[in-house]
Design an enzyme around this catalytic site. Structure first.
Site, PDB file in Angstrom:
ATOM      1  N   ALA A  66       0.873  -1.173   0.000  1.00  0.00           N
ATOM      2  CA  ALA A  66       0.000   0.000   0.000  1.00  0.00           C
ATOM      3  C   ALA A  66       0.912   1.225   0.000  1.00  0.00           C
ATOM      4  CB  ALA A  66      -0.880  -0.019   1.230  1.00  0.00           C
ATOM      5  N   GLY A 109       0.642  -4.894   0.811  1.00  0.00           N
ATOM      6  CA  GLY A 109      -0.540  -4.919  -0.060  1.00  0.00           C
ATOM      7  C   GLY A 109      -0.277  -5.615  -1.391  1.00  0.00           C
ATOM      8  N   GLU A 112      -0.750  -9.133  -0.688  1.00  0.00           N
ATOM      9  CA  GLU A 112      -2.192  -9.303  -0.437  1.00  0.00           C
ATOM     10  C   GLU A 112      -2.995  -9.244  -1.736  1.00  0.00           C
ATOM     11  OE1 GLU A 112      -1.706  -6.169   2.538  1.00  0.00           O
ATOM     12  OE2 GLU A 112      -2.867  -7.398   3.907  1.00  0.00           O
ATOM     13  N   GLU A 132       4.582  -5.092   7.178  1.00  0.00           N
ATOM     14  CA  GLU A 132       3.906  -3.968   7.839  1.00  0.00           C
ATOM     15  C   GLU A 132       4.362  -3.766   9.281  1.00  0.00           C
ATOM     16  OE1 GLU A 132       2.420  -6.306   6.035  1.00  0.00           O
ATOM     17  OE2 GLU A 132       1.004  -5.385   4.640  1.00  0.00           O
TER      18      GLU A 132
HETATM   19  N1  CAA Z   1       4.632   3.200  -0.641  1.00  0.00           N
HETATM   20  C1  CAA Z   1       5.031   4.351  -1.203  1.00  0.00           C
HETATM   21  N2  CAA Z   1       6.182   4.477  -1.906  1.00  0.00           N
HETATM   22  C2  CAA Z   1       6.950   3.381  -2.027  1.00  0.00           C
HETATM   23  C3  CAA Z   1       6.591   2.141  -1.466  1.00  0.00           C
HETATM   24  C4  CAA Z   1       5.355   2.072  -0.745  1.00  0.00           C
HETATM   25  N3  CAA Z   1       4.910   0.933  -0.201  1.00  0.00           N
HETATM   26  N4  CAA Z   1       7.566   1.247  -1.742  1.00  0.00           N
HETATM   27  C5  CAA Z   1       8.483   1.896  -2.475  1.00  0.00           C
HETATM   28  N5  CAA Z   1       8.116   3.187  -2.643  1.00  0.00           N
HETATM   29  C6  CAA Z   1       8.857   4.241  -3.355  1.00  0.00           C
HETATM   30  C7  CAA Z   1      10.044   4.723  -2.557  1.00  0.00           C
HETATM   31  O1  CAA Z   1       9.644   5.679  -1.596  1.00  0.00           O
HETATM   32  C8  CAA Z   1      10.906   5.294  -3.642  1.00  0.00           C
HETATM   33  O2  CAA Z   1      10.407   6.562  -4.021  1.00  0.00           O
HETATM   34  P1  CAA Z   1      11.377   7.873  -3.940  1.00  0.00           P
HETATM   35  O3  CAA Z   1      12.476   7.568  -4.911  1.00  0.00           O
HETATM   36  O4  CAA Z   1      10.473   8.984  -4.370  1.00  0.00           O
HETATM   37  O5  CAA Z   1      11.847   7.942  -2.546  1.00  0.00           O
HETATM   38  C9  CAA Z   1      10.646   4.370  -4.824  1.00  0.00           C
HETATM   39  O6  CAA Z   1       9.412   3.710  -4.538  1.00  0.00           O
HETATM   40  C10 CAA Z   1      11.721   3.295  -4.980  1.00  0.00           C
HETATM   41  O7  CAA Z   1      11.840   2.624  -3.729  1.00  0.00           O
HETATM   42  P2  CAA Z   1      13.240   2.447  -2.963  1.00  0.00           P
HETATM   43  O8  CAA Z   1      14.163   3.573  -3.289  1.00  0.00           O
HETATM   44  O9  CAA Z   1      12.923   2.217  -1.513  1.00  0.00           O
HETATM   45  O10 CAA Z   1      13.754   1.115  -3.657  1.00  0.00           O
HETATM   46  P3  CAA Z   1      14.748   0.016  -3.039  1.00  0.00           P
HETATM   47  O11 CAA Z   1      15.104  -0.880  -4.176  1.00  0.00           O
HETATM   48  O12 CAA Z   1      15.842   0.653  -2.269  1.00  0.00           O
HETATM   49  O13 CAA Z   1      13.843  -0.799  -1.970  1.00  0.00           O
HETATM   50  C11 CAA Z   1      11.865  -1.946  -1.226  1.00  0.00           C
HETATM   51  C12 CAA Z   1      12.756  -1.543  -2.425  1.00  0.00           C
HETATM   52  C13 CAA Z   1      12.654  -2.914  -0.309  1.00  0.00           C
HETATM   53  C14 CAA Z   1      10.629  -2.631  -1.778  1.00  0.00           C
HETATM   54  C15 CAA Z   1      11.496  -0.673  -0.417  1.00  0.00           C
HETATM   55  O14 CAA Z   1      10.995   0.294  -1.319  1.00  0.00           O
HETATM   56  C16 CAA Z   1      10.465  -0.909   0.634  1.00  0.00           C
HETATM   57  O15 CAA Z   1      10.774  -1.427   1.698  1.00  0.00           O
HETATM   58  N6  CAA Z   1       9.197  -0.500   0.374  1.00  0.00           N
HETATM   59  C17 CAA Z   1       8.117  -0.592   1.334  1.00  0.00           C
HETATM   60  C18 CAA Z   1       7.643  -2.019   1.537  1.00  0.00           C
HETATM   61  C19 CAA Z   1       6.551  -2.060   2.590  1.00  0.00           C
HETATM   62  O16 CAA Z   1       6.757  -1.752   3.743  1.00  0.00           O
HETATM   63  N7  CAA Z   1       5.333  -2.457   2.168  1.00  0.00           N
HETATM   64  C20 CAA Z   1       4.180  -2.495   3.035  1.00  0.00           C
HETATM   65  C21 CAA Z   1       3.403  -1.211   2.926  1.00  0.00           C
HETATM   66  S1  CAA Z   1       2.095  -1.067   4.117  1.00  0.00           S
HETATM   67  C22 CAA Z   1       0.870  -2.068   3.503  1.00  0.00           C
HETATM   68  O17 CAA Z   1       0.986  -2.641   2.452  1.00  0.00           O
HETATM   69  C23 CAA Z   1      -0.369  -2.151   4.349  1.00  0.00           C
HETATM   70  C24 CAA Z   1      -1.340  -3.180   3.902  1.00  0.00           C
HETATM   71  O18 CAA Z   1      -1.362  -4.290   4.355  1.00  0.00           O
HETATM   72  C25 CAA Z   1      -2.354  -2.873   2.888  1.00  0.00           C
END
Ligand code: CAA
Length: 258
Positions: A66, A109, A112, A132
Site C-alpha cells: 500500500a 498490499g 495481499e 507492515e
Molecule cells: N509506498 C510508497 N512508496 C513506495 C513504497 C510504498 N509501499 N515502496 C516503495 N516506494 C517508493 C520509494 O519511496 C521510492 O520513491 P522515492 O524515490 O520517491 O523515494 C521508490 O518507490 C523506490 O523505492 P526504494 O528507493 O525504496 O527502492 P529500493 O530498491 O531501495 O527498496 C523496497 C525496495 C525494499 C521494496 C522498499 O521500497 C520498501 O521497503 N518498500 C516498502 C515495503 C513495505 O513496507 N510495504 C508495506 C506497505 S504497508 C501495507 O501494504 C499495508 C497493507 O497491508 C495494505
C-alpha cells in the site's frame, strides 16, 4: 478501451491483462490504483468475451505494498471512515479467474493483492512478504487471513510477526505460489495458463471459482452442499451436453458459454 491513470489494460484473445504502472513508486497501491484495478477487473468480469484475467506489475516490482506516503499522516478514524482498502473486496469478488504474474517485490498490499487472485505464478526474482510490522502496523488488505489459509498458521505467523521477506522458491514450497519460472518467461507462462482457462466453458469456470472460494470461507458441510448444487446446475448448460458428447465422440468440444 478505457484508459487509466495507474494501470495499462489490454485484451489478448479471451484474456484481459491489467499491468500496474507506477514505476516511480514500485507500483505502490494508492487509492487511484485501487480504483483503476477494481474498475478494469469489473469491466473484464462483465464481458462475456473474457474468460480469464492476468494481473502483473514490472520486472522490479509486482507491488511494494500500500502507498505509505498516502497513509502516513492519516488517523485511525480517517482509515476507518474512509474505508481505506474497502474497494479491494470488489476485486476479490470478480467471478472470472485471476492469475497474478509476480516478478520482483510483492510486499504488504502487493502480496495481499496476489493472494486475492486465484493462481500465483512467480518469476524466480519474486519476493513475498508482509513487512507492515516494520512500520508499526499490520497487514490491512487481508494478509493475516489469506496468508494463513495459503501457508498455514506457523509460517504466516513468522512472516507477519518478523516482517521477513521470502524468495519465490520458498513461497512455492510453502504453497503460496503454484509455479516458479525464469523471469523472462513469466508473462508467456501466465498467458498460457490464462488461455487454457479461457478456453473452457465460462459457466463451469465461474462455478469452479465460486466453489473454490466457498472452501476458503465456509465449513466443509456447507462447502460440500454448495459444490453439489453448483455441479448439478451445470447440467442445464448446452456446454455440458457438448463437453460430454465430445468426449464420447472422441473429438474436441466446441464451447459457446451457454
Ligand atoms: N509506498 C510508497 N512508496 C513506495 C513504497 C510504498 N509501499 N515502496 C516503495 N516506494 C517508493 C520509494 O519511496 C521510492 O520513491 P522515492 O524515490 O520517491 O523515494 C521508490 O518507490 C523506490 O523505492 P526504494 O528507493 O525504496 O527502492 P529500493 O530498491 O531501495 O527498496 C523496497 C525496495 C525494499 C521494496 C522498499 O521500497 C520498501 O521497503 N518498500 C516498502 C515495503 C513495505 O513496507 N510495504 C508495506 C506497505 S504497508 C501495507 O501494504 C499495508 C497493507 O497491508 C495494505
Amino acid at each position: 478501451m478505457t484508459s487509466y491513470e495507474t494501470i495499462l489494460t489490454e485484451t489478448r484473445g479471451r484474456v484481459g491483462w491489467i499491468t500496474l504502472n507506477r514505476p516511480e513508486a514500485l507500483n505502490a497501491l494508492n487509492s487511484q490504483v485501487m480504483h483503476d484495478v477494481v474498475t478494469a477487473a469489473e469491466a473484464f468480469d462483465a464481458d462475456e468475451g473474457i474468460g480469464a484475467i492476468v494481473v502483473t506489475g514490472s520486472e522490479r516490482a509486482f507491488a511494494a505494498g500500500a502507498d505509505i506516503k498516502e497513509m502516513s499522516d492519516k488517523t485511525g478514524l480517517d482509515m476507518l471512515m474512509g474505508d481505506h482498502f474497502g474497494a479491494w473486496g470488489r476485486f476479490a469478488a470478480v467471478r472470472t479467474p485471476v492469475i497474478a504474474a509476480v516478478s520482483g517485490y510483492a510486499l504488504g498490499g502487493g502480496c495481499e493483492l496476489a493472494m486475492m487472485c486465484d493462481i500465483i505464478l512467480a518469476a524466480d526474482t519474486a519476493q513475498f512478504g508482509q513487512p507492515e510490522i516494520n512500520l508499526a502496523v499490520i497487514p490491512g488488505m487481508g494478509g493475516t487471513q489469506r496468508l494463513i489459509r495459503a501457508v498455514g498458521y506457523y509460517k504466516a505467523a513468522e512472516l507477519v510477526l518478523t516482517g521477513r521477506t521470502m524468495p519465490a522458491e520458498e513461497a512455492e514450497r510453502a504453497g503460496l505460489v503454484s509455479r516458479v519460472v525464469p523471469a523472462a518467461e513469466l508473462l508467456d507462462e501466465a498467458g498460457k495458463v490464462a488461455d487454457t482457462i479461457a478456453s473452457k466453458s465460462l459457466p463451469s469456470v465461474f462455478a469452479a471459482k465460486a466453489a473454490l472460494d466457498a472452501a476458503m470461507e465456509t465449513s466443509l458441510a456447507e462447502g460440500l452442499r454448495f459444490e453439489r448444487q453448483a455441479f448439478a446446475s451445470l447440467f442445464d448448460t448446452a456446454d455440458q451436453k457438448e463437453g460430454m458428447a465430445a468426449f464420447r465422440e472422441k473429438r474436441k468440444p466446441d464451447f459457446t458459454g451457454r
